[in-house]
Design a protein around this motif. Sequence first.
Motif, PDB file in Angstrom:
ATOM      1  N   SER A  68       0.905   6.662  12.953  1.00 53.18           N
ATOM      2  CA  SER A  68       0.708   6.782  11.504  1.00 53.18           C
ATOM      3  C   SER A  68       2.005   7.057  10.756  1.00 53.18           C
ATOM      4  O   SER A  68       2.236   6.504   9.672  1.00 53.18           O
ATOM      5  N   VAL A  69       2.870   7.905  11.313  1.00 49.27           N
ATOM      6  CA  VAL A  69       4.126   8.236  10.622  1.00 49.27           C
ATOM      7  C   VAL A  69       5.066   7.029  10.624  1.00 49.27           C
ATOM      8  O   VAL A  69       5.673   6.687   9.601  1.00 49.27           O
ATOM      9  N   SER A  70       5.189   6.364  11.773  1.00 55.87           N
ATOM     10  CA  SER A  70       6.041   5.173  11.847  1.00 55.87           C
ATOM     11  C   SER A  70       5.561   4.086  10.893  1.00 55.87           C
ATOM     12  O   SER A  70       6.365   3.439  10.210  1.00 55.87           O
ATOM     13  N   ARG A 117       0.846  -1.195   0.000  1.00 50.61           N
ATOM     14  CA  ARG A 117       0.000   0.000   0.000  1.00 50.61           C
ATOM     15  C   ARG A 117       0.878   1.241   0.000  1.00 50.61           C
ATOM     16  O   ARG A 117       1.932   1.267   0.618  1.00 50.61           O
ATOM     17  N   TRP A 118       0.403   2.267  -0.689  1.00 52.31           N
ATOM     18  CA  TRP A 118       1.137   3.535  -0.742  1.00 52.31           C
ATOM     19  C   TRP A 118       0.184   4.644  -0.316  1.00 52.31           C
ATOM     20  O   TRP A 118      -0.688   5.054  -1.068  1.00 52.31           O
ATOM     21  N   PHE A 133      -7.274   4.391  10.294  1.00 57.04           N
ATOM     22  CA  PHE A 133      -6.490   4.246  11.519  1.00 57.04           C
ATOM     23  C   PHE A 133      -7.392   4.228  12.745  1.00 57.04           C
ATOM     24  O   PHE A 133      -8.402   4.927  12.803  1.00 57.04           O
ATOM     25  N   THR A 134      -7.000   3.427  13.734  1.00 55.97           N
ATOM     26  CA  THR A 134      -7.569   3.577  15.070  1.00 55.97           C
ATOM     27  C   THR A 134      -6.957   4.825  15.686  1.00 55.97           C
ATOM     28  O   THR A 134      -5.731   4.992  15.685  1.00 55.97           O
ATOM     29  N   LEU A 135      -7.796   5.721  16.230  1.00 55.31           N
ATOM     30  CA  LEU A 135      -7.335   7.013  16.721  1.00 55.31           C
ATOM     31  C   LEU A 135      -7.320   7.054  18.246  1.00 55.31           C
ATOM     32  O   LEU A 135      -7.956   6.228  18.911  1.00 55.31           O
ATOM     33  N   LEU A 136      -6.626   8.023  18.789  1.00 55.27           N
ATOM     34  CA  LEU A 136      -6.613   8.254  20.231  1.00 55.27           C
ATOM     35  C   LEU A 136      -7.918   8.923  20.630  1.00 55.27           C
ATOM     36  O   LEU A 136      -8.192  10.070  20.248  1.00 55.27           O
ATOM     37  N   ASP A 137      -8.764   8.204  21.369  1.00 52.08           N
ATOM     38  CA  ASP A 137     -10.062   8.712  21.821  1.00 52.08           C
ATOM     39  C   ASP A 137     -10.922   9.191  20.648  1.00 52.08           C
ATOM     40  O   ASP A 137     -11.763  10.088  20.811  1.00 52.08           O
ATOM     41  N   MET A 173      -2.607  12.182   5.767  1.00 51.81           N
ATOM     42  CA  MET A 173      -1.827  11.413   4.801  1.00 51.81           C
ATOM     43  C   MET A 173      -0.930  12.284   3.910  1.00 51.81           C
ATOM     44  O   MET A 173       0.266  11.999   3.780  1.00 51.81           O
ATOM     45  N   PRO A 174      -1.439  13.330   3.265  1.00 48.75           N
ATOM     46  CA  PRO A 174      -0.536  14.135   2.429  1.00 48.75           C
ATOM     47  C   PRO A 174       0.619  14.735   3.230  1.00 48.75           C
ATOM     48  O   PRO A 174       1.741  14.820   2.731  1.00 48.75           O
ATOM     49  N   ILE A 175       0.331  15.135   4.473  1.00 50.36           N
ATOM     50  CA  ILE A 175       1.381  15.693   5.325  1.00 50.36           C
ATOM     51  C   ILE A 175       2.386  14.596   5.694  1.00 50.36           C
ATOM     52  O   ILE A 175       3.606  14.826   5.717  1.00 50.36           O
TER      53      ILE A 175
END
Length: 395
Positions: free
Chosen positions: A259-261, A211-212, A219-223, A232-234
Motif C-alpha cells: 500500500s505504501v509503495s 487517484r489521490w 486492497f487485496t490483503l495478506l490472509d 490511508m490517512p497514516i
Amino acid sequence: MIRFIVIGITDNPQPFFPPEVLEVIRNGKVFSGGKRHHEIVKSLLPKDAEWIDITVPLDAVFEQYHDEVVVFASGDPLFFGFANTIRRKMPDADIMVYPTFHSLQMLAHRLVIPYHDMRIVSLTGRPWHEFDRALIEGTRKIGVLTDKEHTPAAIARRMMDYGYKDYQMHIGEHLGNPVNERVTSLSLEAVAEQEFSHPNCLILIGGHQRRWGIPDDEFTLLDGREKMITKMPIRLLTLQALDLSHRHVFWDIGFCTGSVSIEACLQFPHLHIEAFEIRPECEAIIRENARRFHAPGIDVHIGDFLETNLSALPRPDAVFIGGHGGKLKEIMAKVLTVLTPDGVIVMNSVVAPKVTTDSRQLWDEACRELNLRQEPPLHIQLNDNHPITILKCRR
C-alpha cells in the motif's frame, strides 16, 4: 579539435538536400552513420570517401573520428539524436547541425494533429520509467520512440496490464519512405495482437484519471487481515514525512500489501521505487494491487532484507521501514551503507498493550547507537485503532 557536421535524414531512399548541404557532402572526406543511412546516401558520397559505421560500442567508433566528420542521423540530430551523443562524448567538439523533421513530427503531420502539447518519451534503449510516469500523471497525448524490445505490441500489453485502456494508439512505420511508409490507428487490444515493422514510432491519445488516497478496503490483503495494512490517512502522513516530492529513490522495507509503495508511485511517479518483503506470498499481493490501482514500475524484492545484495540497486534518499521482525537496528545499519548523505528514514510505531516488542524503544536505541538525528515525532490515532507514532531520522 574535431569538427562534426550532422545532417538529419528520413527513410526516403531518394533524399532531398538543400544546396548548402549538398556542398558539404561534395567537399566531405570522412562520413559516418548507421548502415541504413549509408544505403540511403552512398550514391551521393565522393568516390574516395571514408565511411565509419556507427555501431556499439560507441567508444570504438569515436576513436576512429578525425579532422572533420560528416555524420548522417535520423530526423533532428538534437532530438534524442547523435548530436547529443557527440556533445556528451566530446564536449569541446565543434558541431554544426542540419536537421529535418523527426519521426514523431512526421507522424503528427500524417495524422494532421497539433503536437505542441505532446509529451515525448523515448523507450529506445531506455527502461519503462518515464513512460510509466507519463501514464500515471494522466498525460493526454504521448509521443513514444520505440525499439525492438519496446514494440507497439509490448507497449499496448503493458498499458492494458495496468489498466490504462483509455488510449488510442497511432503507429507510424518507415516514415519518409514512399514505398514502405504506413500509418495505422488502432485500439490497444488490436495493437497487442499485431507486429509492426521497424523503425516505427507511435502517438497515444487518451488519458486516465489519477487517484489521490486509495481506500483501505479496495486492497487485496495478506490472509484478509485488515490490520496488516497501513491505513490511508497514516499512509499519506508517512509519505509527507518522507518528503517524497523532493526525493529520487524510495525504498519500502517490509511492504506486505504494497500500500505504501503503490500510494507513493501514484502520487510521486518521478520516484524509482524498490519494495522489499521477506514473505514470498506477498509478491503476488503487491503485483495484484499494483495492477488494480494502475501503478507500474515498482521493483519487488522477496527475501530477508539483511541477506539481500544491494550493490546493483539505486541508492535511496528516502526509506520507510514497515516491518523489521525485531531486527530494526540491523536493518537501519544496513540501510546506512547505501543511504545518500541527505537521506531520511521513517517508521511507524504502534502503541498497543499486547505488543511484546516496543518498536519505539528499538528505534530510539538504534538512532542513539547509529548516531542518527531524530526529528520531532508525530502522534496520531484513527477511530478505535491503536495510537501510532510516525518517527523520522537522518544522519
